[in-house]
Motif scaffolding. Structure first.
Motif, mmCIF file in Angstrom:
data_model
loop_
_atom_site.group_PDB
_atom_site.id
_atom_site.type_symbol
_atom_site.label_atom_id
_atom_site.label_comp_id
_atom_site.label_asym_id
_atom_site.label_seq_id
_atom_site.Cartn_x
_atom_site.Cartn_y
_atom_site.Cartn_z
ATOM 1 N N MET A 1 -44.188 -18.327 60.764
ATOM 2 C CA MET A 1 -43.410 -18.499 61.994
ATOM 3 C C MET A 1 -44.177 -19.399 62.955
ATOM 4 N N SER A 2 -43.460 -20.387 63.513
ATOM 5 C CA SER A 2 -44.069 -21.321 64.443
ATOM 6 C C SER A 2 -43.582 -21.021 65.859
ATOM 7 N N VAL A 3 -44.520 -20.917 66.800
ATOM 8 C CA VAL A 3 -44.188 -20.654 68.206
ATOM 9 C C VAL A 3 -44.726 -21.799 69.061
ATOM 10 N N ARG A 4 -43.886 -22.349 69.901
ATOM 11 C CA ARG A 4 -44.285 -23.434 70.788
ATOM 12 C C ARG A 4 -43.916 -23.092 72.230
ATOM 13 N N THR A 5 -44.700 -23.601 73.147
ATOM 14 C CA THR A 5 -44.457 -23.355 74.571
ATOM 15 C C THR A 5 -44.181 -24.683 75.283
ATOM 16 N N TYR A 6 -43.132 -24.696 76.108
ATOM 17 C CA TYR A 6 -42.761 -25.890 76.878
ATOM 18 C C TYR A 6 -42.712 -25.510 78.359
ATOM 19 N N ASP A 7 -43.278 -26.331 79.190
ATOM 20 C CA ASP A 7 -43.226 -26.035 80.623
ATOM 21 C C ASP A 7 -43.215 -27.318 81.432
ATOM 22 N N ASP A 8 -42.643 -27.213 82.630
ATOM 23 C CA ASP A 8 -42.624 -28.295 83.612
ATOM 24 C C ASP A 8 -43.027 -27.677 84.941
ATOM 25 N N ARG A 9 -44.296 -27.767 85.265
ATOM 26 C CA ARG A 9 -44.803 -27.117 86.471
ATOM 27 C C ARG A 9 -44.501 -27.949 87.715
ATOM 28 N N ALA A 10 -44.171 -27.249 88.783
ATOM 29 C CA ALA A 10 -43.946 -27.864 90.102
ATOM 30 C C ALA A 10 -42.896 -28.962 90.063
#
Length: 353
Positions: free
Chosen positions: A1-10
């Motif tokens: 299982m592959s887990v990825r995190t995406y974010d756009d801060r501020a």
């Protein structure tokens, strides 16, 4: 299982532009890199109804499920409700901020930005103090203007004397003259006579590019507060400058300056894009044509001479300029195309796949 995190801060949830985390998520979705997107809440993806619906539509087409922590699997009804609530919340916050700024203006405090001639006082939010060196320049501009000099001539002399401009590298006529509809420019800034004017313009966001653009407000919507301690010039001097501007703006067409030549006002500098103007004659009697920006801003002329000293010819410089213009145009077109195809955004949080 592959887990990825995406974010756009501020980042604001009201636009796609600058949302690299979300755009990467959508790119990976097209590559079938995951099957489920998990978010804390839908407003973490976007607070724009159109963008949120676009994200859901595209991920559903790709067979990817969106799940919110407290609401489970996301469907069309939930997207519509949460998209509406999120957008209303964002717009309501904007109204509250403007009401807060209006209250500050009534107290004579700055509503944002820094005007030439003043400096902020450390530890005292919204309060300003006059910068004497810049105040003398402002007085000089007004005095020379009512004596008959043009904004272009004043700007040229300021650059010649090495006076630092409010922003950028050099003074130009528009910095001094400004825009009558927007109430911009040194000659039209009422703060210099002790009147703080707020709400001259409003900011709107282009839905295709995400860029914020200013639009002038009617004079009836402007808010004015007296701040006599910030006055730099006398009311009589300011009134005289406005009278001359009005007289110059209502010149009868029969007395207005007309182009002397067929191409007057049409030629543009191939290096910087500014207008071209005549500049005397050469030894053979032919008219010389020179970049107007080089006349007003010597720094541009200095850079041109540096290029020529390296072996570049005018045609070479022009080709470089055109190449740069093409590159910039291509980038803007790609960004716009990307915006239309990738309807979605992430705001101040992360999405997990």
């Amino acid at each position: 299982m592959s887990v990825r995190t995406y974010d756009d801060r501020a980042r604001s949830g009201g636009s796609l532009m600058g949302r690299n985390g979300l755009l990467q998520l959508l790119d990976d979705a097209r590559e079938k890199s995951f099957d489920i997107v998990i978010v804390e809440a839908l407003d973490r993806l976007s607070r724009d109804m159109e963008d949120l619906a676009g994200i859901h539509k595209r991920l559903s087409f790709l067979g990817i499920e969106i799940r919110a922590v407290h609401e489970g699997v996301v469907n069309t009804v939930l997207v519509g409700l949460r998209g509406l609530v999120g957008q209303l919340y964002r717009e309501d916050n904007a109204h509250k901020v403007r009401r807060g700024l209006a209250g500050r203006i009534k107290q004579g405090l700055a509503g944002g930005g820094l005007t030439y001639g003043y400096a902020a006082i450390a530890g005292r939010t919204g309060e300003r103090v006059i910068v004497e060196a810049e105040a003398q320049i402002i007085q000089r501009i007004f005095q020379e203007y009512i004596e008959g000099r043009t904004p272009r001539e004043i700007a040229h002399d300021l650059n010649k004397d090495g006076v630092s401009p409010p922003r950028g590298r050099a003074w130009n006529a528009s910095t001094i003259n400004g825009n009558l509809e927007r109430g911009a420019g040194i000659l039209q800034n009422e703060l210099y006579v002790g009147r703080l004017v707020w709400n001259k313009v409003r900011m709107v966001k282009d839905p295709d590019t995400g860029k914020r653009l200013s639009r002038p407000n009617p004079r009836s919507e402007r808010q004015v507060a007296d701040v006599p301690h910030l006055a730099i010039i006398k009311p009589e001097l300011f009134a005289a400058a406005q009278k001359r501007k009005e007289e110059r703006g209502h010149t009868h067409p029969s007395h207005q300056r007309r182009p002397r030549r067929m191409l007057s006002g049409l030629l543009r500098c191939g290096w910087c894009g500014a207008g071209m103007s005549t500049n005397g004659r050469d030894k053979s009697g032919r008219v010389r044509i020179r970049c107007s920006a080089a006349t007003q801003r010597p720094s541009i002329l200095t850079r041109l001479r540096a290029l020529f000293s390296q072996g570049c010819r005018p045609s070479c410089v022009r080709r470089k300029s055109l190449r740069s213009t093409c590159v910039l145009t291509s980038k803007s077109e790609n960004a716009s195309r990307s915006h239309r195809m990738q309807r979605g955004s992430v705001s101040n949080s992360s999405s997990r796949s």
